[in-house]
Motif scaffolding. Structure first.
Motif, PDB file in Angstrom:
ATOM      1  N   THR A 128       0.844  -1.194   0.000  1.00  0.00           N
ATOM      2  CA  THR A 128       0.000   0.000   0.000  1.00  0.00           C
ATOM      3  C   THR A 128       0.877   1.242   0.000  1.00  0.00           C
ATOM      4  O   THR A 128       1.764   1.379   0.845  1.00  0.00           O
ATOM      5  CB  THR A 128      -0.935   0.010   1.221  1.00  0.00           C
ATOM      6  OG1 THR A 128      -1.739  -1.177   1.192  1.00  0.00           O
ATOM      7  CG2 THR A 128      -1.834   1.233   1.226  1.00  0.00           C
ATOM      8  N   LYS A 129       0.635   2.122  -0.966  1.00  0.00           N
ATOM      9  CA  LYS A 129       1.395   3.371  -1.101  1.00  0.00           C
ATOM     10  C   LYS A 129       0.423   4.518  -1.389  1.00  0.00           C
ATOM     11  O   LYS A 129      -0.605   4.320  -2.048  1.00  0.00           O
ATOM     12  CB  LYS A 129       2.378   3.289  -2.274  1.00  0.00           C
ATOM     13  CG  LYS A 129       3.447   2.243  -2.142  1.00  0.00           C
ATOM     14  CD  LYS A 129       4.608   2.794  -1.379  1.00  0.00           C
ATOM     15  CE  LYS A 129       5.740   1.784  -1.342  1.00  0.00           C
ATOM     16  NZ  LYS A 129       6.811   2.221  -0.501  1.00  0.00           N
ATOM     17  N   PRO A 130       0.772   5.735  -0.943  1.00  0.00           N
ATOM     18  CA  PRO A 130      -0.067   6.889  -1.291  1.00  0.00           C
ATOM     19  C   PRO A 130       0.064   7.215  -2.776  1.00  0.00           C
ATOM     20  O   PRO A 130       1.171   7.204  -3.325  1.00  0.00           O
ATOM     21  CB  PRO A 130       0.488   8.019  -0.427  1.00  0.00           C
ATOM     22  CG  PRO A 130       1.862   7.596  -0.040  1.00  0.00           C
ATOM     23  CD  PRO A 130       1.895   6.103  -0.079  1.00  0.00           C
ATOM     24  N   VAL A 131      -1.069   7.466  -3.405  1.00  0.00           N
ATOM     25  CA  VAL A 131      -1.116   7.819  -4.827  1.00  0.00           C
ATOM     26  C   VAL A 131      -2.164   8.911  -4.991  1.00  0.00           C
ATOM     27  O   VAL A 131      -3.278   8.797  -4.476  1.00  0.00           O
ATOM     28  CB  VAL A 131      -1.476   6.596  -5.698  1.00  0.00           C
ATOM     29  CG1 VAL A 131      -1.757   7.012  -7.139  1.00  0.00           C
ATOM     30  CG2 VAL A 131      -0.370   5.548  -5.647  1.00  0.00           C
ATOM     31  N   THR A 132      -1.789   9.962  -5.707  1.00  0.00           N
ATOM     32  CA  THR A 132      -2.730  11.048  -6.008  1.00  0.00           C
ATOM     33  C   THR A 132      -3.193  10.934  -7.454  1.00  0.00           C
ATOM     34  O   THR A 132      -2.372  10.883  -8.372  1.00  0.00           O
ATOM     35  CB  THR A 132      -2.078  12.425  -5.767  1.00  0.00           C
ATOM     36  OG1 THR A 132      -1.710  12.523  -4.389  1.00  0.00           O
ATOM     37  CG2 THR A 132      -3.026  13.556  -6.118  1.00  0.00           C
ATOM     38  N   LEU A 133      -4.500  10.870  -7.624  1.00  0.00           N
ATOM     39  CA  LEU A 133      -5.106  10.845  -8.954  1.00  0.00           C
ATOM     40  C   LEU A 133      -5.393  12.275  -9.389  1.00  0.00           C
ATOM     41  O   LEU A 133      -5.939  13.064  -8.614  1.00  0.00           O
ATOM     42  CB  LEU A 133      -6.417  10.064  -8.934  1.00  0.00           C
ATOM     43  CG  LEU A 133      -6.356   8.599  -8.517  1.00  0.00           C
ATOM     44  CD1 LEU A 133      -7.773   8.033  -8.403  1.00  0.00           C
ATOM     45  CD2 LEU A 133      -5.548   7.798  -9.516  1.00  0.00           C
ATOM     46  N   THR A 134      -5.038  12.598 -10.608  1.00  0.00           N
ATOM     47  CA  THR A 134      -5.379  13.894 -11.190  1.00  0.00           C
ATOM     48  C   THR A 134      -6.608  13.705 -12.067  1.00  0.00           C
ATOM     49  O   THR A 134      -6.600  12.884 -12.993  1.00  0.00           O
ATOM     50  CB  THR A 134      -4.215  14.443 -12.031  1.00  0.00           C
ATOM     51  OG1 THR A 134      -3.079  14.598 -11.180  1.00  0.00           O
ATOM     52  CG2 THR A 134      -4.578  15.776 -12.667  1.00  0.00           C
ATOM     53  N   ALA A 153     -16.035  10.658 -14.778  1.00  0.00           N
ATOM     54  CA  ALA A 153     -14.724  11.275 -14.604  1.00  0.00           C
ATOM     55  C   ALA A 153     -13.660  10.439 -15.290  1.00  0.00           C
ATOM     56  O   ALA A 153     -13.823   9.233 -15.503  1.00  0.00           O
ATOM     57  CB  ALA A 153     -14.391  11.416 -13.128  1.00  0.00           C
ATOM     58  N   ASN A 154     -12.587  11.112 -15.629  1.00  0.00           N
ATOM     59  CA  ASN A 154     -11.354  10.469 -16.059  1.00  0.00           C
ATOM     60  C   ASN A 154     -10.263  10.954 -15.120  1.00  0.00           C
ATOM     61  O   ASN A 154     -10.239  12.135 -14.759  1.00  0.00           O
ATOM     62  CB  ASN A 154     -10.998  10.844 -17.494  1.00  0.00           C
ATOM     63  CG  ASN A 154     -11.993  10.304 -18.480  1.00  0.00           C
ATOM     64  OD1 ASN A 154     -12.960  10.988 -18.806  1.00  0.00           O
ATOM     65  ND2 ASN A 154     -11.786   9.088 -18.941  1.00  0.00           N
ATOM     66  N   ALA A 155      -9.384  10.036 -14.724  1.00  0.00           N
ATOM     67  CA  ALA A 155      -8.307  10.395 -13.808  1.00  0.00           C
ATOM     68  C   ALA A 155      -7.058   9.589 -14.138  1.00  0.00           C
ATOM     69  O   ALA A 155      -7.153   8.475 -14.669  1.00  0.00           O
ATOM     70  CB  ALA A 155      -8.724  10.137 -12.364  1.00  0.00           C
ATOM     71  N   THR A 156      -5.886  10.160 -13.833  1.00  0.00           N
ATOM     72  CA  THR A 156      -4.618   9.486 -14.093  1.00  0.00           C
ATOM     73  C   THR A 156      -3.671   9.648 -12.920  1.00  0.00           C
ATOM     74  O   THR A 156      -3.806  10.580 -12.110  1.00  0.00           O
ATOM     75  CB  THR A 156      -3.918  10.036 -15.355  1.00  0.00           C
ATOM     76  OG1 THR A 156      -3.594  11.411 -15.132  1.00  0.00           O
ATOM     77  CG2 THR A 156      -4.780   9.909 -16.584  1.00  0.00           C
ATOM     78  N   ALA A 157      -2.710   8.753 -12.854  1.00  0.00           N
ATOM     79  CA  ALA A 157      -1.613   8.829 -11.894  1.00  0.00           C
ATOM     80  C   ALA A 157      -0.459   8.037 -12.466  1.00  0.00           C
ATOM     81  O   ALA A 157      -0.649   7.148 -13.304  1.00  0.00           O
ATOM     82  CB  ALA A 157      -2.019   8.262 -10.537  1.00  0.00           C
ATOM     83  N   THR A 158       0.746   8.339 -12.033  1.00  0.00           N
ATOM     84  CA  THR A 158       1.918   7.564 -12.426  1.00  0.00           C
ATOM     85  C   THR A 158       2.538   6.971 -11.181  1.00  0.00           C
ATOM     86  O   THR A 158       2.731   7.668 -10.181  1.00  0.00           O
ATOM     87  CB  THR A 158       2.941   8.433 -13.177  1.00  0.00           C
ATOM     88  OG1 THR A 158       2.307   8.960 -14.363  1.00  0.00           O
ATOM     89  CG2 THR A 158       4.158   7.622 -13.596  1.00  0.00           C
ATOM     90  N   ILE A 159       2.809   5.666 -11.237  1.00  0.00           N
ATOM     91  CA  ILE A 159       3.449   4.963 -10.122  1.00  0.00           C
ATOM     92  C   ILE A 159       4.733   4.314 -10.625  1.00  0.00           C
ATOM     93  O   ILE A 159       4.941   4.169 -11.832  1.00  0.00           O
ATOM     94  CB  ILE A 159       2.527   3.886  -9.515  1.00  0.00           C
ATOM     95  CG1 ILE A 159       2.212   2.782 -10.538  1.00  0.00           C
ATOM     96  CG2 ILE A 159       1.246   4.510  -8.962  1.00  0.00           C
ATOM     97  CD1 ILE A 159       1.563   1.551  -9.952  1.00  0.00           C
ATOM     98  N   LYS A 160       5.579   3.920  -9.687  1.00  0.00           N
ATOM     99  CA  LYS A 160       6.764   3.121  -9.997  1.00  0.00           C
ATOM    100  C   LYS A 160       6.442   1.689  -9.615  1.00  0.00           C
ATOM    101  O   LYS A 160       6.174   1.385  -8.460  1.00  0.00           O
ATOM    102  CB  LYS A 160       7.963   3.645  -9.233  1.00  0.00           C
ATOM    103  CG  LYS A 160       8.381   5.030  -9.685  1.00  0.00           C
ATOM    104  CD  LYS A 160       9.863   5.229  -9.513  1.00  0.00           C
ATOM    105  CE  LYS A 160      10.305   6.574 -10.051  1.00  0.00           C
ATOM    106  NZ  LYS A 160      10.367   6.638 -11.497  1.00  0.00           N
ATOM    107  N   ARG A 161       6.489   0.795 -10.583  1.00  0.00           N
ATOM    108  CA  ARG A 161       6.102  -0.585 -10.309  1.00  0.00           C
ATOM    109  C   ARG A 161       7.078  -1.278  -9.371  1.00  0.00           C
ATOM    110  O   ARG A 161       6.696  -2.188  -8.641  1.00  0.00           O
ATOM    111  CB  ARG A 161       5.866  -1.356 -11.607  1.00  0.00           C
ATOM    112  CG  ARG A 161       7.048  -1.509 -12.498  1.00  0.00           C
ATOM    113  CD  ARG A 161       6.640  -2.122 -13.850  1.00  0.00           C
ATOM    114  NE  ARG A 161       7.790  -2.257 -14.714  1.00  0.00           N
ATOM    115  CZ  ARG A 161       8.551  -3.341 -14.780  1.00  0.00           C
ATOM    116  NH1 ARG A 161       8.266  -4.391 -14.051  1.00  0.00           N
ATOM    117  NH2 ARG A 161       9.592  -3.382 -15.594  1.00  0.00           N
TER     118      ARG A 161
END
Length: 188
Positions: A128-134, A153-161
């Motif tokens: 579990t990690k914090p992620v902000t959706l735009t 709505a449409n939303a995106t975020a970028t994470i490091k796998r």
């Protein structure tokens, strides 16, 4: 006495004018999540999950809300059955052990009258990690066919796998993964 009645009427009007939060459930036919990443720099690969469900609460007057989403990780669709199995393996999603991916908001931020970002926690492969959706698009209106309030709505975020123990072949296969969500939901 007339002043008291006038105050009570005014108070009643202001109480009814204060909107209560609305609860929404996703429309399975118009809600999905997808992901994209660089494949050795040759191309940006795009895949999706065919089963994503979400519930959210929205209080537009108070400018607050919450979101909970669940992705069926076994519904991954890369366009290749063989590659779907590869992505579901231990090196990546490990769907035998972790069949779902979840997102639970901690805060919804507004810009003007519409939500702009959602802060929350993504749980993927047991991490579990914090992620902000735009939020890139948002609209609420009466659904023309269902005849009730609907929001999309449409939303995106970028994470490091690699941060989610799914980093096989990084950095050659991109560590940065862009998550995209499309949701349409009807008021409960």
């Amino acid at each position: 006495m007339k002043k008291i009645v006038a105050l009570l009427i005014a108070a009643g009007i202001s109480l009814t004018a204060a909107a209560a939060p609305d609860n929404f459930s996703s429309d399975a036919n118009h809600t999905f999540s997808s992901f994209s990443y660089s494949h050795f720099g040759y191309s940006t690969q795009q895949s999706r999950f065919n089963n994503t469900t979400a519930k959210f609460t929205l209080d537009r007057a108070a400018k607050t809300g919450s979101v909970e989403a669940t992705i069926d990780a076994k519904s991954v669709d890369t366009g290749s059955k063989l590659f779907d199995q590869h992505i579901q393996g231990e090196d990546f999603l490990d769907t035998a052990k972790y069949p779902t991916i979840t997102y639970k908001s901690t805060k919804v931020n507004f810009k003007g009258d519409v939500p702009s970002t959602v802060e929350g926690n993504l749980t993927l492969k047991g991490v579990t990690k914090p992620v902000t959706l735009t939020i890139t698009h948002f609209q609420c209106m009466d659904h023309p066919m269902m005849k009730k309030l609907a929001c999309g709505a449409n939303a995106t975020a970028t994470i490091k796998r690699t941060e989610f123990n799914a980093g096989k072949y990084a950095p050659h296969v991109g560590d940065d993964v862009t998550l995209s969500f499309a949701i349409e939901a009807l008021k409960d």
